[in-house]
Design a protein around this motif. Structure first.
Motif: not given
Length: 828
Positions: A74-81
């Motif tokens: 969830k955090i990885l997708d957030g940082v990516m976005g």
């Protein structure tokens, strides 16, 4: 690396993310008008998020705890976005796709290599079985239809006995001839020595002088070798040359690869255990705690009936299923608190009515003030609202609540935590039981009303509700105009097969993005300060491909919420790697590759209906088997200003009117990217071309630094050895203007099997490569300028030119104002 090390890495990354989120929330609230300060702020956040992204991606790839992985993802997708959002902000601010962070990197003491945006490994790892299965089906269809030529293995051909004997005789006679020649050479040398001795006669050679001469030669040779060795050691120590074992794979790297492979196996095992536990633990809770939950809920609701009856004199109305049933009333509240809330809400409603009357009188005065404030705020820059900041904050709060100070001494193997599963499943079980209890308690409430009040509830008026619902449904249907399904009776498998047989769905070549070699531009900021627009480097292009192509296609969460890029245009001279980049996007994300180039679709599905059917099939399969890439090679042909006579029969402009319509139909949930490649963009109508392609990336010829790296890498990859005899720096300088394609061709032409074998006694030289290159045509400056001029006519290029002109005008006005002020002071 052990579990503890990766846990420690995760905790450190979360600390960095927490402090960065705090800083960003502070900076966003501060209004700014200076563009330089705004860009530095955005660039600093971008660089720091990239660092966090690299760490989180590494942790997600290697950590084995299944519940931690859910949160990290969830955090990885957030940082990516968030990285994509910041990139979009920088593009809108600077009005260019390419940004340079030389000064900021210097302040943060980071190398440019640390700006590389990594490609998360889960894009392929989590879909590996699907991708492999699809590749097998594709190759099977291609071989059956005869489109794929099978790789012919080199087999030994059988020859007649007479020919074989002749070959053996020729080889044997050649061997004997070589031996005879060597023997005759030895006889000749002996005779020559004998003649020299006769000529010298009785002269006796002094042994001491001879020995001295030998010593002199040997010492000179030994010293030169020693000096050469010391020089090499010094260069290695200074970091100018790589060590001798630099290219060899060390034992530690091999061991690390084995450990990561084992960790991946443990990950899969723990994931399976976790999924099984989700089912088993829930069933255990249903048996053990289910009856108690049911009784407590019934008791709670009955108490609410009685209390409401005592206070209001009548039984309350039971909430509907659509509203949430009793969950709305008893959301972590006791019956007493619920009754207090009902009374309080009634009082608030009366107060609100009075306030509305007074507000209507004051509205005109406030409206004027608000308009004035808005005008002032428009001048100041404000960051656009972010979706991913909320996602990251939620993830960060979950980390603080659950994992920050959690004692995991009992869980050395990092398997699932059963207590956490119990907490989640209790809530799910409570919701399920509440639905059953609500049905029972509704009936009980009816019975109570009948028994106590002898009331009969009026039957619900279904007519009005039905009409309302129908109206709403009708509106929704009107809004959601879906594309007509022209192939309702056909399966995706049959459509897939037809597209492969027609050559519209092709196999992506095995190129990774890391194979697109280049070097960074280290003087970008310096050149812009002097009002010179630098040409982008190859690694800048590679980074844009990662941001606009790979990351959104790989993650559904990012594609839906990040700034949407539906289409991408790669423009540049032939040989710069445009085709390779398209294949690399498919390779890194496991995407299907559809080829809708004008040459490829010529003569296929003729007529208007045929074209509609073709596009419908392509995009239907692309949606069902997403992610997908639709590639239009030589896309300038689709938007020709004037179609050449030779190409009129092919009708290259077939897709011109259809492409804008297709783009409108693409939604954020459709992970489909349309990519166009062109080597002659100036032949196309620029307005219609720019309407279709949202992002335009100019792919340049390689600069000196990139050429140096390219020569070095390609020579080594093709079996060449780098020695002092081969001056790569000189080779890179001489080959200015030549593309990556030219360099690869030259290296392959020079490094034949025979030449590779000769390297031990005859090392490679730069002249060998240069002589082959003389027959090739480079990319001249005039061609590069024509690409620059064309890019200046694109929407983003025009905006940047206007901004520079306006900015330059403002600066001149300020300078004039300052000079006038100085003159007036002097006169006084």
């Amino acid at each position: 690396m052990s579990n503890l090390m990766y846990n420690k890495m995760w905790h450190q990354t979360q600390e960095a993310l927490n402090s960065l989120l705090d800083k960003e929330s502070q900076k966003i609230t501060e209004p700014q008008s200076n563009k330089v300060i705004i860009f530095q702020m955005l660039a600093t956040f971008y660089i720091k998020y990239v660092q966090i992204f690299r760490s989180v991606e590494n942790v997600y790839d290697q950590i084995v705890h299944p519940q931690k992985r859910i949160l990290i993802r969830k955090i990885l997708d957030g940082v990516m976005g968030r990285i994509l959002e910041l990139k979009n902000e920088m593009v809108e601010l600077e009005l260019t796709e390419f940004h340079y962070f030389d000064d900021i990197l210097q302040d943060l003491k980071l190398a440019p290599q640390q700006l590389d945006v990594p490609i998360p490994k889960y894009f392929l790892k989590e879909r590996l079985d699907v991708i492999k299965g699809r590749e097998k089906i594709l190759s099977w269809i291609l071989t059956n239809s005869g489109l794929q030529i099978p790789q012919v293995r080199h087999t030994v051909k059988s020859i007649p006995l007479e020919e074989a004997v002749k070959l053996v005789q020729v080889a044997e006679r050649a061997r004997q001839g070589r031996l005879r020649a060597l023997f005759m050479k030895q006889i000749y040398l002996q005779e020559l020595r004998a003649k020299q001795m006769k000529m010298l006669g009785d002269k006796v050679v002094d042994t001491s002088t001879a020995a001295l001469q030998i010593q002199k030669v040997w010492r000179g040779f030994h010293q030169s070798k020693k000096t050469e060795k010391e020089r090499e050691e010094e260069m290695i120590f200074l970091g100018m040359n790589p060590p001798s074992i630099f290219n060899e794979v060390s034992a530690t790297i091999i061991q690390a690869e084995n450990v990561s492979r084992l960790r991946n196996e443990v990950q899969i095992k723990h994931e399976e255990n976790y999924r099984e536990a989700l089912v088993t633990i829930k069933e255990d809770l249903r048996i053990m705690e289910g009856p108690d939950m049911r009784e407590s809920l019934q008791h709670q609701i009955r108490q609410w009936f009685i209390e409401c009856r005592n206070l209001t004199g009548a039984f309350p109305d039971y909430p509907n299923v659509e509203d949430g049933g009793s969950a709305i009333i008893f959301s972590n509240k006791t019956p007493e608190q619920v009754i207090d809330d009902i009374i309080a809400s009634q009082e608030e409603e009366e107060k609100n009515k009075k306030k509305k009357q007074s507000d209507t009188e004051k509205k005109p005065k406030k409206a004027k003030k608000e308009k004035e404030k808005k005008e002032e705020e428009d001048e100041e820059w404000k960051m656009s609202p972010s979706v991913f900041l909320r996602l990251m904050e939620e993830g960060n709060n979950l980390y603080k609540d659950m994992w920050m100070n959690k004692d995991e001494s009992w869980n050395f193997l990092q398997d699932y935590d059963p207590e956490m599963i119990k907490e989640e499943k209790r809530k799910e079980l409570e919701l399920e039981i509440r639905v059953q209890v609500d049905e029972l308690m509704r009936q009980e409430l009816k019975n109570l009303k009948l028994a106590v009040n002898r009331e009969r509830e009026p039957p619900p008026k279904e007519g009005k509700k039905g009409k309302q619902n129908k109206g709403k449904a009708g509106k929704k249907r009107k809004k959601e105009k879906k594309e007509k399904d022209l192939t309702p009776d056909r399966t995706i498998e049959s459509l897939y097969k037809e597209l492969v047989e027609e050559g519209l769905l092709i196999q992506a070549q095995k190129f990774n993005l890391s194979d697109y070699i280049g070097e960074y531009s280290y003087l970008g900021t310096t050149l812009r300060h002097v009002s010179i627009e630098p040409m982008p480097s190859l690694l800048d292009v590679r980074q844009l491909i990662t941001l606009y192509g790979i990351l959104p296609l790989g993650s559904a969460e990012v594609h839906e919420n990040a700034p949407l890029v539906k289409s991408l245009l790669l423009a540049g001279p032939s040989g710069v790697g445009k085709k390779m980049l398209v294949h690399a996007i498919c390779r890194e994300t496991g995407a299907n590759l559809f080829n809708l180039s004008s040459e490829n679709i010529a003569g296929k599905y003729p007529g208007k209906n045929g074209l509609q059917m073709m596009l419908h099939m392509v995009f239907k399969v692309a949606r069902q088997l997403q992610p997908s890439v639709v590639w239009i090679q030589d896309t300038e042909k689709t938007f020709y200003k004037k179609v050449p006579q030779a190409e009129r029969l092919n009708d290259p402009k077939r897709l011109k009117k259809q492409l804008p319509k297709i783009l409108k139909l693409l939604k954020p949930e459709d992970r489909i990217l349309i990519i166009g490649t062109t080597k002659r963009p100036f032949d196309a109508e620029i307005q219609s071309l720019c309407k279709v392609y949202q992002k335009i990336i100019l792919v340049p010829r390689p600069d000196y630094a990139s050429r140096y790296v390219l020569w070095k890498q390609f020579i080594q990859r093709n079996g060449g050895k780098l020695t002092k005899a081969l001056n790569i720096s000189c080779l890179a300088k001489v080959t200015d203007g030549f593309t990556q394609g030219d360099i690869i061709k030259v290296v392959k032409d020079v490094l034949t099997e025979r030449r590779i074998r000769q390297q031990a006694r005859k090392p490679l030289t730069a002249v060998e490569f240069v002589t082959v290159m003389t027959s090739m045509n480079p990319v001249y400056k005039e061609e590069e300028e024509s690409f620059k001029n064309w890019y200046a006519k694109t929407p983003l290029g025009r905006k940047r030119l206007l901004a520079q002109m306006v900015g330059g005008g403002k600066e001149k006005e300020r300078d004039k104002g300052k000079k006038k002020g100085k003159k007036e002071k002097k006169k006084k």
